[in-house]
Scaffold this motif. Structure first.
Motif, mmCIF file in Angstrom:
data_model
loop_
_atom_site.group_PDB
_atom_site.id
_atom_site.type_symbol
_atom_site.label_atom_id
_atom_site.label_comp_id
_atom_site.label_asym_id
_atom_site.label_seq_id
_atom_site.Cartn_x
_atom_site.Cartn_y
_atom_site.Cartn_z
ATOM 1 N N LEU A 20 5.290 74.517 49.185
ATOM 2 C CA LEU A 20 5.028 74.757 47.835
ATOM 3 C C LEU A 20 3.321 75.220 47.576
ATOM 4 C CD1 LEU A 20 7.313 72.434 46.085
ATOM 5 C CD2 LEU A 20 7.240 74.973 46.121
ATOM 6 N N HIS A 21 2.597 74.238 48.657
ATOM 7 C CA HIS A 21 1.364 74.441 48.401
ATOM 8 C C HIS A 21 0.921 75.957 49.168
ATOM 9 C CE1 HIS A 21 -3.077 74.279 49.966
ATOM 10 N NE2 HIS A 21 -2.985 73.454 49.015
ATOM 11 N N MET A 22 1.476 76.387 49.984
ATOM 12 C CA MET A 22 1.146 77.531 50.580
ATOM 13 C C MET A 22 1.627 78.854 49.590
ATOM 14 S SD MET A 22 3.079 79.944 53.581
ATOM 15 C CE MET A 22 4.488 79.901 52.269
ATOM 16 N N LYS A 23 2.561 78.546 48.834
ATOM 17 C CA LYS A 23 3.106 79.608 47.893
ATOM 18 C C LYS A 23 2.135 79.578 46.839
ATOM 19 C CE LYS A 23 7.363 79.667 46.585
ATOM 20 N NZ LYS A 23 8.338 80.776 47.260
ATOM 21 N N LYS A 24 1.304 78.484 46.511
ATOM 22 C CA LYS A 24 0.495 78.649 45.221
ATOM 23 C C LYS A 24 -0.949 78.663 45.549
ATOM 24 C CE LYS A 24 3.889 76.102 42.409
ATOM 25 N NZ LYS A 24 4.124 75.004 41.719
ATOM 26 N N HIS A 25 -1.543 78.655 46.794
ATOM 27 C CA HIS A 25 -2.644 78.648 47.125
ATOM 28 C C HIS A 25 -3.146 79.339 48.361
ATOM 29 C CE1 HIS A 25 -3.501 75.190 44.270
ATOM 30 N NE2 HIS A 25 -2.299 74.587 44.975
ATOM 31 N N LEU A 26 -4.017 80.354 48.284
ATOM 32 C CA LEU A 26 -4.261 81.295 49.226
ATOM 33 C C LEU A 26 -5.129 80.521 50.229
ATOM 34 C CD1 LEU A 26 -4.058 83.924 50.522
ATOM 35 C CD2 LEU A 26 -5.912 84.784 49.174
ATOM 36 N N ASN A 27 -4.511 79.743 51.346
ATOM 37 C CA ASN A 27 -5.308 78.847 52.146
ATOM 38 C C ASN A 27 -4.904 79.337 53.408
ATOM 39 O OD1 ASN A 27 -5.613 76.680 54.253
ATOM 40 N ND2 ASN A 27 -6.013 75.346 52.365
ATOM 41 N N PHE A 33 -1.097 78.225 60.211
ATOM 42 C CA PHE A 33 -0.132 77.060 60.756
ATOM 43 C C PHE A 33 1.471 77.580 60.673
ATOM 44 C CE2 PHE A 33 2.982 73.901 59.904
ATOM 45 C CZ PHE A 33 2.845 72.915 61.196
ATOM 46 N N PHE A 34 1.919 78.196 59.568
ATOM 47 C CA PHE A 34 3.211 78.585 59.419
ATOM 48 C C PHE A 34 3.403 79.815 60.242
ATOM 49 C CE2 PHE A 34 3.498 76.035 55.504
ATOM 50 C CZ PHE A 34 4.405 75.154 55.830
ATOM 51 N N ALA A 35 2.574 80.861 60.441
ATOM 52 C CA ALA A 35 2.680 81.727 61.222
ATOM 53 C C ALA A 35 2.802 81.357 62.510
ATOM 54 C CB ALA A 35 1.576 83.075 60.900
ATOM 55 N N GLU A 36 2.069 80.797 63.204
ATOM 56 C CA GLU A 36 1.911 80.344 64.454
ATOM 57 C C GLU A 36 3.268 79.588 64.876
ATOM 58 O OE1 GLU A 36 -0.305 77.493 67.559
ATOM 59 O OE2 GLU A 36 -1.198 77.886 65.657
ATOM 60 N N GLN A 37 3.585 78.846 63.904
ATOM 61 C CA GLN A 37 4.996 77.912 64.224
ATOM 62 C C GLN A 37 6.274 79.022 64.396
ATOM 63 O OE1 GLN A 37 5.163 74.734 65.185
ATOM 64 N NE2 GLN A 37 2.829 75.236 65.054
ATOM 65 N N ARG A 81 1.639 89.480 57.817
ATOM 66 C CA ARG A 81 0.229 89.872 58.408
ATOM 67 C C ARG A 81 0.042 88.863 59.576
ATOM 68 N NH1 ARG A 81 -1.487 90.941 53.191
ATOM 69 N NH2 ARG A 81 -1.084 93.119 52.625
ATOM 70 N N ARG A 82 -0.049 87.628 59.310
ATOM 71 C CA ARG A 82 -0.539 86.652 60.190
ATOM 72 C C ARG A 82 0.546 86.594 61.440
ATOM 73 N NH1 ARG A 82 -3.401 85.231 55.588
ATOM 74 N NH2 ARG A 82 -5.225 84.010 55.791
ATOM 75 N N LEU A 83 1.803 86.595 60.985
ATOM 76 C CA LEU A 83 2.933 86.412 62.095
ATOM 77 C C LEU A 83 2.795 87.457 62.710
ATOM 78 C CD1 LEU A 83 5.596 85.229 63.201
ATOM 79 C CD2 LEU A 83 6.752 86.195 61.681
ATOM 80 N N ALA A 84 2.748 88.780 62.518
ATOM 81 C CA ALA A 84 2.721 90.094 63.427
ATOM 82 C C ALA A 84 1.626 90.023 64.262
ATOM 83 C CB ALA A 84 2.466 91.183 62.375
ATOM 84 N N ALA A 168 15.842 88.721 59.524
ATOM 85 C CA ALA A 168 15.144 88.171 58.579
ATOM 86 C C ALA A 168 14.489 87.114 59.208
ATOM 87 C CB ALA A 168 16.415 87.489 57.566
ATOM 88 N N VAL A 169 13.252 86.673 58.771
ATOM 89 C CA VAL A 169 12.251 85.696 59.238
ATOM 90 C C VAL A 169 11.683 84.916 58.025
ATOM 91 C CG1 VAL A 169 10.433 85.223 60.559
ATOM 92 C CG2 VAL A 169 11.675 87.082 61.190
ATOM 93 N N ALA A 170 11.998 83.547 58.062
ATOM 94 C CA ALA A 170 11.546 82.774 57.024
ATOM 95 C C ALA A 170 11.285 81.479 57.572
ATOM 96 C CB ALA A 170 12.593 82.390 55.907
ATOM 97 N N ILE A 171 10.198 80.962 56.742
ATOM 98 C CA ILE A 171 9.948 79.415 57.003
ATOM 99 C C ILE A 171 11.053 78.576 56.911
ATOM 100 C CG2 ILE A 171 8.069 77.426 56.358
ATOM 101 C CD1 ILE A 171 6.292 79.676 55.369
ATOM 102 N N ALA A 172 11.827 78.704 55.642
ATOM 103 C CA ALA A 172 12.585 77.676 55.434
ATOM 104 C C ALA A 172 13.995 78.489 54.896
ATOM 105 C CB ALA A 172 12.453 76.562 54.401
#
Length: 183
Positions: A20-27, A33-37, A81-84, A168-172
């Motif tokens: 939820l933090h990632m969805k709401k804040h451009l951090n 972190f999520f792209a690397e995982q 972009r980060r995952l690619a 399809a690729v998703a965090i969750a």
């Protein structure tokens, strides 16, 4: 679908808070972190299917204009972009939302989401035609698969124009009972 974790909107967990933090804040750190995982299972998929970075492309499910205006960014585009980059591949804006009003997915039931997403998306056929004969797999990135309707809506538009595999690729991903698709 490739995913990291199951996602329950009815339970407060550290993973849910991080998403939820990632969805709401451009951090940048949380997106990195999520792209690397996510890159670990994606690279494993690529290895298992004999795919090089030049044979894959990443694209994302576009966020609604209202949410982009509210938060100032598209979280799926950032993640894509980060995952690619983590996979040594390219990310392209292949899918776009058709103009016109559509209901916000998160406020709809699973059946209503499926109907809403049916004709919401379109593809840039010029970009896809540039992949012909070169790209064998397209990774379709979203942050959370809730019902799978948006992913299915995008995949429905991609499959007639792309002769490779769409993954399809998703965090969750939410538990199967909430989904309307097999994604």
């Amino acid at each position: 679908a490739i995913k990291l974790v199951n996602y329950r909107s009815d339970r407060e967990t550290a993973g849910r808070r991080a998403i939820l933090h990632m969805k709401k804040h451009l951090n940048a750190k949380s997106f990195d972190f999520f792209a690397e995982q996510l890159s670990y299972p994606v690279k494993r998929y690529m290895d298992d299917h004999g795919l090089s970075a030049q044979q894959v492309v990443f694209c994302h499910v576009p966020r609604g204009k209202k949410n982009v205006a509210q938060y100032g960014f598209d979280q799926s585009a950032q993640l894509c972009r980060r995952l690619a980059a983590c996979c040594g591949a390219q990310a392209y804006d292949v899918i776009f939302r058709r103009s016109g009003r559509d209901a916000e997915q998160k406020k709809l039931s699973a059946q209503e989401r499926a109907e809403n997403a049916q004709n919401k998306f379109d593809v840039d056929k010029d970009v896809l035609s540039a992949f012909a004969g070169k790209v064998k797999c397209l990774f379709l990135v979203d942050d959370v698969i809730t019902t799978g309707s948006s992913l299915c809506g995008c995949a429905k538009q991609l499959t007639p124009c792309f002769d490779g595999t769409v993954v399809a690729v998703a965090i969750a991903r939410t538990p199967l009972g909430r989904r309307t698709s097999s994604f």
